[in-house]
Scaffold this motif. Sequence first.
Motif, PDB file in Angstrom:
ATOM      1  N   GLY A 111      -2.166 -10.613   8.565  1.00  0.00           N
ATOM      2  CA  GLY A 111      -2.225  -9.354   7.821  1.00  0.00           C
ATOM      3  C   GLY A 111      -3.631  -9.044   7.345  1.00  0.00           C
ATOM      4  O   GLY A 111      -4.076  -7.890   7.393  1.00  0.00           O
ATOM      5  N   LEU A 112      -4.367 -10.066   6.888  1.00  0.00           N
ATOM      6  CA  LEU A 112      -5.759  -9.861   6.466  1.00  0.00           C
ATOM      7  C   LEU A 112      -6.633  -9.466   7.652  1.00  0.00           C
ATOM      8  O   LEU A 112      -7.498  -8.590   7.544  1.00  0.00           O
ATOM      9  CB  LEU A 112      -6.297 -11.142   5.813  1.00  0.00           C
ATOM     10  N   LEU A 113      -6.421 -10.112   8.794  1.00  0.00           N
ATOM     11  CA  LEU A 113      -7.185  -9.773   9.992  1.00  0.00           C
ATOM     12  C   LEU A 113      -6.952  -8.311  10.377  1.00  0.00           C
ATOM     13  O   LEU A 113      -7.898  -7.583  10.705  1.00  0.00           O
ATOM     14  CB  LEU A 113      -6.790 -10.697  11.148  1.00  0.00           C
ATOM     15  N   LYS A 114      -5.691  -7.892  10.333  1.00  0.00           N
ATOM     16  CA  LYS A 114      -5.369  -6.510  10.671  1.00  0.00           C
ATOM     17  C   LYS A 114      -6.052  -5.543   9.710  1.00  0.00           C
ATOM     18  O   LYS A 114      -6.614  -4.509  10.122  1.00  0.00           O
ATOM     19  CB  LYS A 114      -3.847  -6.301  10.620  1.00  0.00           C
TER      20      LYS A 114
ATOM     21  N   VAL B 276      -9.812  -5.457  10.500  1.00  0.00           N
ATOM     22  CA  VAL B 276     -10.057  -4.759  11.764  1.00  0.00           C
ATOM     23  C   VAL B 276      -9.928  -3.258  11.565  1.00  0.00           C
ATOM     24  O   VAL B 276     -10.728  -2.465  12.091  1.00  0.00           O
ATOM     25  CB  VAL B 276      -9.079  -5.256  12.860  1.00  0.00           C
ATOM     26  N   ASP B 277      -8.937  -2.836  10.775  1.00  0.00           N
ATOM     27  CA  ASP B 277      -8.765  -1.412  10.479  1.00  0.00           C
ATOM     28  C   ASP B 277      -9.973  -0.843   9.735  1.00  0.00           C
ATOM     29  O   ASP B 277     -10.270   0.345   9.826  1.00  0.00           O
ATOM     30  CB  ASP B 277      -7.509  -1.192   9.636  1.00  0.00           C
ATOM     31  N   GLN B 278     -10.693  -1.716   9.005  1.00  0.00           N
ATOM     32  CA  GLN B 278     -11.878  -1.279   8.268  1.00  0.00           C
ATOM     33  C   GLN B 278     -13.134  -1.296   9.134  1.00  0.00           C
ATOM     34  O   GLN B 278     -14.216  -0.939   8.665  1.00  0.00           O
ATOM     35  CB  GLN B 278     -12.075  -2.166   7.039  1.00  0.00           C
ATOM     36  N   GLY B 279     -13.002  -1.735  10.398  1.00  0.00           N
ATOM     37  CA  GLY B 279     -14.126  -1.664  11.320  1.00  0.00           C
ATOM     38  C   GLY B 279     -14.734  -2.981  11.735  1.00  0.00           C
ATOM     39  O   GLY B 279     -15.676  -2.997  12.532  1.00  0.00           O
ATOM     40  N   HIS B 280     -14.220  -4.103  11.236  1.00  0.00           N
ATOM     41  CA  HIS B 280     -14.771  -5.401  11.618  1.00  0.00           C
ATOM     42  C   HIS B 280     -14.247  -5.807  12.996  1.00  0.00           C
ATOM     43  O   HIS B 280     -13.054  -5.643  13.282  1.00  0.00           O
ATOM     44  CB  HIS B 280     -14.385  -6.464  10.590  1.00  0.00           C
ATOM     45  N   PRO B 281     -15.101  -6.383  13.851  1.00  0.00           N
ATOM     46  CA  PRO B 281     -14.638  -6.810  15.182  1.00  0.00           C
ATOM     47  C   PRO B 281     -13.794  -8.074  15.081  1.00  0.00           C
ATOM     48  O   PRO B 281     -14.156  -9.023  14.383  1.00  0.00           O
ATOM     49  CB  PRO B 281     -15.942  -7.067  15.947  1.00  0.00           C
TER      50      PRO B 281
END
Length: 328
Positions: A68-71, A74-79
């Motif tokens: 969930g944290l990864l998602k 990623v939604d905030q722009g991190h690869p």
Amino acid sequence: MSESIQINEVAEDQAEHKAMHRTGVAARLAGLPVETLRVWERRYALSETERSAHGQRLYSAEQVRRLGLLKQLVDQGHPIGVLAGLPMRQLEEMTVSQALPEEDTGRMMRVALLGESIIRRLAAGGRDSLGLVVRASCTQLAQAETVLQDADADLLLVELSELDDSAVPRIVAARRACSAVAVVVLYRFCASATIRHLRAQGCLVARVPPELGELLLLCRAALANARPPLRERRPVPAPPRPRRFSDEALLALAGAANSVDCECPRHLADILMTVGSFERYSAQCASRNEPDAQLHQALQLAAGQAMAILEDAMERLARAEGLPLTPA
């Protein structure tokens, strides 16, 4: 007696921590499409998961929380390629650091609450310590638009155990009613399509966090990344194209065709009236969404182009047959 209760509580916590979820369930709980999770695992080996007797991946509650944290990041722009190798603590720190600018972290958040569970949790957990000022609250989704009207909240905080698409327009209406800048929607079970629809409306969607501290992080992240919901945008209809022949003029040409051997003026007049009617219909036809509106605009344009060609043909034909030409 108290010792036995504590032992039971510890056992329950351990059981919850050891609860294992297959890939599809883990993806849904983390708000991920299952296909995305499988690609991430194949490319970046995200989790050292256990395997079932049939070789299926099994995710613990902690691993689901990491997904969930990864998602969210990623939604905030991190690869994802960078995030995949980071430890849990660093992912949590990144989430906190992006939540709000430093000057805003001490500001009390004005919230509107929707859902009986979130109202009770905040009342029991001390909402003041979280920096939340509750402006209004509503237990029933169906009543939210009315109950939360004019709450003047910064954030709408929603917790519904089961979510489906029918909730989306009501959550959007509740947001509009309380003037919230951002929305956090918490769920326990929800289809991926519904999560996508809520995110398209600018909502931050996440599974119900076990601790109120995590809830505060979600609220801050939602405010930091707040954006207006998508609105249905329809192309402005093209202005009516000037007609060279009115329907009356075309009927006159069709009637005059009876006095000549050629029947083409009558047939062509009938075609012109039909195409002209379709052109007007396309301009007025109701559209379900933006692509549908663009299609009708294209149909209107095509009918107008056809009309221009047919009008040229009618004028040429009328002159050749000596028929009266009456402009529109």
